[in-house]
Design an enzyme around this catalytic site. Structure first.
Site, PDB file in Angstrom:
ATOM      1  N   ASN A 181      47.399  51.945  35.053  1.00 37.31           N
ATOM      2  CA  ASN A 181      46.971  51.029  33.667  1.00 37.31           C
ATOM      3  C   ASN A 181      46.283  52.236  32.817  1.00 37.31           C
ATOM      4  OD1 ASN A 181      44.157  50.880  34.382  1.00 37.31           O
ATOM      5  ND2 ASN A 181      45.188  50.006  36.369  1.00 37.31           N
ATOM      6  N   ASP A 209      47.100  44.663  40.529  1.00 33.61           N
ATOM      7  CA  ASP A 209      47.080  43.526  41.305  1.00 33.61           C
ATOM      8  C   ASP A 209      48.435  43.633  42.163  1.00 33.61           C
ATOM      9  OD1 ASP A 209      45.096  42.292  40.375  1.00 33.61           O
ATOM     10  OD2 ASP A 209      46.265  41.722  38.603  1.00 33.61           O
ATOM     11  N   ASP A 215      42.582  41.908  47.128  1.00 32.39           N
ATOM     12  CA  ASP A 215      41.576  41.886  45.993  1.00 32.39           C
ATOM     13  C   ASP A 215      40.106  42.199  46.623  1.00 32.39           C
ATOM     14  OD1 ASP A 215      39.357  40.913  44.235  1.00 32.39           O
ATOM     15  OD2 ASP A 215      40.993  39.504  43.273  1.00 32.39           O
ATOM     16  N   LYS A 246      36.952  33.268  36.646  1.00 32.73           N
ATOM     17  CA  LYS A 246      36.867  34.469  37.509  1.00 32.73           C
ATOM     18  C   LYS A 246      35.775  34.460  38.536  1.00 32.73           C
ATOM     19  CE  LYS A 246      39.580  37.277  35.970  1.00 32.73           C
ATOM     20  NZ  LYS A 246      40.131  38.364  35.095  1.00 32.73           N
TER      21      LYS A 246
HETATM   22  O1  C5P Z   1      41.492  39.147  38.810  1.00 35.02           O
HETATM   23  P1  C5P Z   1      41.196  40.451  37.797  1.00 35.02           P
HETATM   24  O2  C5P Z   1      41.957  41.555  38.440  1.00 35.02           O
HETATM   25  O3  C5P Z   1      41.314  40.014  36.367  1.00 35.02           O
HETATM   26  O4  C5P Z   1      39.776  40.540  38.397  1.00 35.02           O
HETATM   27  C1  C5P Z   1      39.134  41.703  37.551  1.00 35.02           C
HETATM   28  C2  C5P Z   1      37.722  42.041  38.590  1.00 35.02           C
HETATM   29  O5  C5P Z   1      38.144  42.257  40.023  1.00 35.02           O
HETATM   30  C3  C5P Z   1      37.108  43.562  38.331  1.00 35.02           C
HETATM   31  O6  C5P Z   1      35.820  43.645  38.777  1.00 35.02           O
HETATM   32  C4  C5P Z   1      38.087  44.499  39.277  1.00 35.02           C
HETATM   33  O7  C5P Z   1      37.499  45.637  39.761  1.00 35.02           O
HETATM   34  C5  C5P Z   1      38.125  43.419  40.383  1.00 35.02           C
HETATM   35  N1  C5P Z   1      39.751  43.659  41.475  1.00 35.02           N
HETATM   36  C6  C5P Z   1      39.417  44.075  42.781  1.00 35.02           C
HETATM   37  N2  C5P Z   1      40.438  44.057  43.419  1.00 35.02           N
HETATM   38  C7  C5P Z   1      41.872  43.731  42.775  1.00 35.02           C
HETATM   39  C8  C5P Z   1      41.877  43.062  41.487  1.00 35.02           C
HETATM   40  C9  C5P Z   1      40.542  43.188  40.859  1.00 35.02           C
HETATM   41  O8  C5P Z   1      38.335  44.388  42.953  1.00 35.02           O
HETATM   42  N3  C5P Z   1      42.823  44.078  43.634  1.00 35.02           N
END
Ligand code: C5P
Length: 422
Positions: free
Chosen positions: A230, A300, A327, A358
């Site tokens: 990304n 993700d 996550d 979130k």
């Molecule tokens: O759910 P989303 O990806 O939008 O959330 C963003 C937050 O979650 C950020 O702080 C990112 O570092 C963390 N994150 C994570 N592990 C993942 C996806 C997101 O720690 N697999």
């Protein structure tokens, strides 16, 4: 969900030229030059600060211009020099408020007796004094004047007054003076400024605390030469790590692939995939952490079965099964002995609403929300702007360079963390 996937070629981390990050690297220092014969040494201060990595801009009072020309400072700083309360804004869009905001630190060298008295009175009659009144950054004063003027009760009272208000002082030195007298009042030597200015950025806000930060993108392999990534540059996470070091924290940085030099003083663990980032983070958590900041743009999803061989171009369509990555933020937040947990929400729309959802869903102590998809802030940009939500509290960190945003965010975290633990 990290948006904006692109396909790239795998680059070995060893190919990247790693340098140690200097405390002054990427710091924005405004040098204010006031009227005094020592002004002839000030261009050398600009050179020393720049060679230590700082970006330097110069503002001059009209008295300073009697001693040194604007052109000299323009040549050594490589930037326009600011001399008027009104002209700068019209010419470059850098008015007194912008300059005050732009600066991470202000150095007044030489600081004349007259300028010091203007600061005491809170005057705003010219550009230099107005900037000092309008800034929230630290100000370092390097006095230079005749020894009798320095010793006078009026000057000494002014100095005490400014010290009580948090102004910092460097010098003056004692010795031969341009006026032929001998005594205190010589400006500190230009060589000494880089070290003193670097110290200005250190605080004890996070002293004794262990902080783990994830930063950068992750690379999810498709085959031996391709991956899904990304647009994250890692700058936000690295800036947070550098700011935490300045605040005297014990810092661990778990970083995805970036082109950034690691901040010196941090324990840096380089990873590539989300799974590796997850494992490294949880292993470090076992050693106990006080604060966790998830600034990484973690993918993700990852290809379920990356090919062992380079995929050949055969058909017009190619599909790939993807599976969810762990996550990391959620996993840390669920730990029995969890630290203070801060997440980021990079959103293209409904910023606050999505960030709040979130915060609650992942059980976070704080979330920093930023709009992405705009070229002037967020991903791959030097600037950022954040809405920080925590419990019922909401703070706005206005658009500024990421190192500055990082410092403001860490101050909020330090305050909230100390309230939760006292
Ligand atoms: O759910 P989303 O990806 O939008 O959330 C963003 C937050 O979650 C950020 O702080 C990112 O570092 C963390 N994150 C994570 N592990 C993942 C996806 C997101 O720690 N697999």
């Amino acid at each position: 969900m990290v948006l904006g996937f692109f396909l790239g070629r795998r680059k070995s981390i060893k190919d990247i030229c790693w340098k140690f990050m200097d405390l002054l690297l990427s710091k924005r220092v405004l040098l204010i030059v006031t009227g005094g014969v020592a002004a002839y040494k000030s261009p050398e201060i600009v050179r020393k600060l720049r060679s230590a990595g700082a970006e330097v801009r110069v503002a001059m009072t009209s008295a300073a211009r009697e001693f040194v020309t604007e052109l000299t400072f323009q040549a050594v700083s490589g930037k326009e020099v600011y001399t008027s309360l009104f002209l700068g804004e019209a010419d470059s869009g850098m008015g007194h408020i912008e300059l005050a905001r732009w600066s991470d630190a202000i150095v007044v060298a030489p600081a004349s007796a007259d300028f010091i008295s203007q600061l005491v009175a809170g005057r705003a009659g010219d550009l230099a004094s107005t900037i000092c009144l309008a800034t929230s950054s630290k100000i370092l004063i390097a006095p230079a004047m005749n020894q009798q003027m320095w010793k006078s009760p009026a000057t000494q009272e002014n100095i005490r007054n400014l010290k009580d208000r948090g102004f910092l002082f460097h010098g003056p030195l004692s010795g031969d003076q341009a006026c032929g007298e001998v005594g205190p009042g010589r400006m500190a030597e230009p060589d000494s400024f880089a070290g003193v200015v670097a110290e200005m950025f250190k605080t004890n806000y996070l002293s004794g605390l262990k902080i783990l930060i994830t930063a950068g993108p992750t690379h999810e392999p498709i085959d031996p030469v391709r991956y899904i990534a990304n647009r994250s540059s890692g700058l936000m996470g690295y800036s947070i790590a550098a700011a935490a070091l300045e605040m005297n924290a014990n810092v661990t940085l778990v970083s995805g692939p970036t082109n950034l030099p690691p901040p010196s003083g941090a324990k840096v663990i380089q990873v590539s995939t989300a799974q590796e980032m997850y494992e490294a983070t949880l292993k470090e958590m076992d050693m106990g952490q006080d604060i966790f900041i998830g600034a990484a743009a973690v993918a993700d999803y990852t290809p379920e079965k990356p090919s062992k061989h380079k995929i050949k171009k055969r058909e017009n369509r190619l599909s790939m099964a993807m599976v969810a990555n762990p996550d990391i933020l959620l996993a840390v937040s669920k730990l029995a002995n969890r630290p203070f947990v801060v997440g980021f929400a990079a959103e293209t729309d409904n910023l606050e609403e999505n960030a709040l959802a979130k915060l609650n869903k992942k059980g976070l102590d704080m979330i920093a929300a930023n709009l992405v998809g705009k070229s002037d802030r967020g991903f791959s940009s030097e600037d950022n702007e954040l809405i920080v939500l925590s419990g019922q509290e909401k703070n706005h960190i206005r658009k500024s360079p990421k190192p500055k945003v990082a410092r403001s965010l860490l101050q909020l975290i330090a305050e909230k963390h100390s309230r939760c633990h006292t």
